[in-house]
Design a protein around this motif. Structure first.
Motif, mmCIF file in Angstrom:
data_model
loop_
_atom_site.group_PDB
_atom_site.id
_atom_site.type_symbol
_atom_site.label_atom_id
_atom_site.label_comp_id
_atom_site.label_asym_id
_atom_site.label_seq_id
_atom_site.Cartn_x
_atom_site.Cartn_y
_atom_site.Cartn_z
ATOM 1 N N SER A 249 0.870 -1.345 0.192
ATOM 2 C CA SER A 249 0.208 0.116 0.089
ATOM 3 C C SER A 249 0.913 1.287 -0.059
ATOM 4 N N GLN A 250 0.401 2.268 0.509
ATOM 5 C CA GLN A 250 1.240 3.641 0.472
ATOM 6 C C GLN A 250 0.779 4.350 2.034
ATOM 7 N N HIS A 251 2.004 5.104 2.430
ATOM 8 C CA HIS A 251 2.037 5.480 3.740
ATOM 9 C C HIS A 251 0.845 6.664 3.667
ATOM 10 N N ALA A 252 -0.031 6.447 4.558
ATOM 11 C CA ALA A 252 -1.017 7.596 4.702
ATOM 12 C C ALA A 252 -2.068 7.787 3.656
ATOM 13 N N ALA A 253 -2.138 6.583 2.924
ATOM 14 C CA ALA A 253 -2.803 6.678 1.433
ATOM 15 C C ALA A 253 -3.643 5.562 1.190
ATOM 16 N N HIS A 254 -3.732 4.531 2.159
ATOM 17 C CA HIS A 254 -4.501 3.456 2.080
ATOM 18 C C HIS A 254 -5.836 3.341 1.515
ATOM 19 N N LEU A 255 -6.597 4.562 1.740
ATOM 20 C CA LEU A 255 -8.007 4.970 1.371
ATOM 21 C C LEU A 255 -7.681 4.779 -0.380
ATOM 22 N N ILE A 256 -6.704 5.415 -0.637
ATOM 23 C CA ILE A 256 -6.671 5.686 -2.222
ATOM 24 C C ILE A 256 -6.364 3.999 -2.779
ATOM 25 N N LYS A 257 -5.598 3.492 -2.197
ATOM 26 C CA LYS A 257 -4.979 2.073 -2.911
ATOM 27 C C LYS A 257 -6.016 0.941 -2.457
ATOM 28 N N HIS A 258 -6.902 1.106 -1.574
ATOM 29 C CA HIS A 258 -7.765 -0.075 -0.977
ATOM 30 C C HIS A 258 -9.222 0.590 -0.617
ATOM 31 N N ARG A 259 -9.851 1.428 -1.322
ATOM 32 C CA ARG A 259 -10.868 2.011 -0.865
ATOM 33 C C ARG A 259 -12.016 1.222 -0.614
ATOM 34 N N GLU A 260 -12.214 0.065 -1.096
ATOM 35 C CA GLU A 260 -13.453 -0.492 -0.515
ATOM 36 C C GLU A 260 -13.172 -1.325 0.711
ATOM 37 N N GLU A 261 -12.185 -1.875 0.875
ATOM 38 C CA GLU A 261 -11.806 -2.596 2.167
ATOM 39 C C GLU A 261 -11.439 -1.430 3.123
ATOM 40 N N TYR A 262 -11.053 -0.427 2.869
ATOM 41 C CA TYR A 262 -10.695 0.534 3.988
ATOM 42 C C TYR A 262 -11.909 1.075 4.423
ATOM 43 N N LEU A 263 -13.008 1.354 3.451
ATOM 44 C CA LEU A 263 -14.131 1.972 3.823
ATOM 45 C C LEU A 263 -15.128 0.836 4.746
ATOM 46 N N GLU A 264 -15.054 -0.344 4.383
ATOM 47 C CA GLU A 264 -15.803 -1.421 5.078
ATOM 48 C C GLU A 264 -15.160 -1.513 6.399
ATOM 49 N N CYS A 265 -13.942 -1.536 6.605
ATOM 50 C CA CYS A 265 -13.520 -1.580 8.040
ATOM 51 C C CYS A 265 -13.715 -0.348 8.703
ATOM 52 N N LEU A 266 -13.569 0.724 8.389
ATOM 53 C CA LEU A 266 -14.003 1.992 8.920
ATOM 54 C C LEU A 266 -15.565 2.233 9.288
ATOM 55 N N PHE A 267 -16.402 1.709 8.255
ATOM 56 C CA PHE A 267 -18.104 1.574 8.628
ATOM 57 C C PHE A 267 -18.058 0.476 9.766
ATOM 58 N N LYS A 268 -17.642 -0.627 9.753
ATOM 59 C CA LYS A 268 -17.885 -1.528 10.830
ATOM 60 C C LYS A 268 -17.481 -1.009 12.164
ATOM 61 N N HIS A 269 -16.261 -0.226 12.153
ATOM 62 C CA HIS A 269 -15.690 0.114 13.435
ATOM 63 C C HIS A 269 -16.513 1.098 14.039
ATOM 64 N N LEU A 270 -16.856 2.156 13.074
ATOM 65 C CA LEU A 270 -17.904 3.377 13.574
ATOM 66 C C LEU A 270 -19.106 2.661 14.287
ATOM 67 N N GLU A 271 -19.656 1.831 13.535
ATOM 68 C CA GLU A 271 -21.128 1.287 13.977
ATOM 69 C C GLU A 271 -20.652 0.272 15.305
ATOM 70 N N SER A 272 -19.915 -0.412 15.488
ATOM 71 C CA SER A 272 -19.649 -1.285 16.582
ATOM 72 C C SER A 272 -19.179 -0.407 17.970
ATOM 73 N N CYS A 273 -19.016 0.763 17.641
ATOM 74 C CA CYS A 273 -18.469 1.700 18.611
ATOM 75 C C CYS A 273 -19.591 2.471 18.990
#
Length: 287
Positions: A249-273
């Motif tokens: 991937s790329q430093h501080a640019a994971h969203l650009i390189k892996h957008r779908e996975e990044y958002l899926e992990c982020l959404f799950k985290h926000l929802e679970s918290c």
């Protein structure tokens, strides 16, 4: 550092290092002494601790993720000079960050989303909190979760800062790296000791809410090894940690390189918290 003037993102400069963004018009003035917003929006808040030399268009991508979900976003950034001279730089920014959060109590809950050197900066914030826990307990209580993207520790400063300032110039990177090593050795009391204290605070952390880490194996600025060390310390303190590591991937640019996975992990985290309710398909499609 100038921020965005997009039709769909209202912005207001809080300080030279802090900018507030919202999908709705930001009404009322900001008291320059207290940083209090006179007409609050009533939205929840994301505190983004930006990476060094972050570009507007890249920060905007993260801000829009949250504003589309109804958050306001406060972006905190520091300059290379402020990083090199903490007492007159990063610690002043940390004090202003606390002042904003303390005097705008309507912003609750709070999500912390930090990148790279933002881990150092939140350490400076927590060091100031630790001096008066009774005063700042309310801020800690309002934080519901944290996200760390490519978090960089003190050992990565000589590698990370030159690449941030001169991303395509290896010769200048080498020269600046040598200077930073000299700076950290020569100005130990003025700089390095502050980096060490912030690192220790980040590893022990006052923020006990669940954390999500994004890292990659090929990142030598925020490597998995240093992030795993933080993870182990936090898990020993009974902090729930989710760890997402890509091979490339790329430093501080994971969203650009892996957008779908990044958002899926982020959404799950926000929802679970409990930071957001179930994020609907329409909102996900927009993002």
């Amino acid at each position: 550092m100038k921020f965005w003037s997009r039709r769909f993102l209202a912005t207001k400069e809080i300080t030279k290092n802090m900018t507030l963004l919202s999908k709705e018009p930001i009404k009322g003035e900001v008291d320059p002494k207290t940083l209090e917003i006179k007409q609050p929006s009533g939205n929840t808040l994301v505190l983004i601790m930006a990476w060094l030399m972050a570009r507007q268009k890249h920060l905007k991508k993260y801000a829009e993720i949250y504003t589309e979900m109804g958050f306001d976003v406060i972006v905190v950034h520091v300059t290379p000079w402020q990083l090199l001279w903490p007492a007159k730089g990063t610690q002043v920014v940390a004090a202003d960050t606390l002042k904003f959060l303390e005097n705008n109590k309507f912003y609750a809950p709070i999500v912390v989303h930090g990148f790279s050197v933002g881990a150092y900066q939140i350490g400076e914030v927590m060091l100031q909190m630790a001096r008066d826990m009774n005063r700042y307990k309310d801020i800690l209580d309002r934080i519901v979760c944290q996200i760390w993207d490519s978090a960089a520790d003190i050992t990565e400063i000589p590698a990370g800062v030159p690449k941030s300032i001169f991303p395509k110039n290896p010769r200048m990177q080498s020269a600046l790296r040598n200077y930073i090593l000299y700076h950290m050795k020569t100005f130990h009391n003025q700089a390095t000791i502050h980096y060490m204290r912030s690192s220790q605070m980040f590893h022990s952390t006052l923020i006990k809410q669940p954390a999500l880490f994004f890292v990659s194996e090929n990142d030598n600025i925020g490597p998995p090894s240093s992030n795993h060390a933080v993870r182990e310390n936090w898990e020993r303190a009974n902090i729930k940690v989710t760890f997402k590591c890509w091979q490339h991937s790329q430093h501080a640019a994971h969203l650009i390189k892996h957008r779908e996975e990044y958002l899926e992990c982020l959404f799950k985290h926000l929802e679970s918290c409990g930071a957001v309710g179930s994020i609907g398909l329409k909102t996900r499609a927009k993002l």
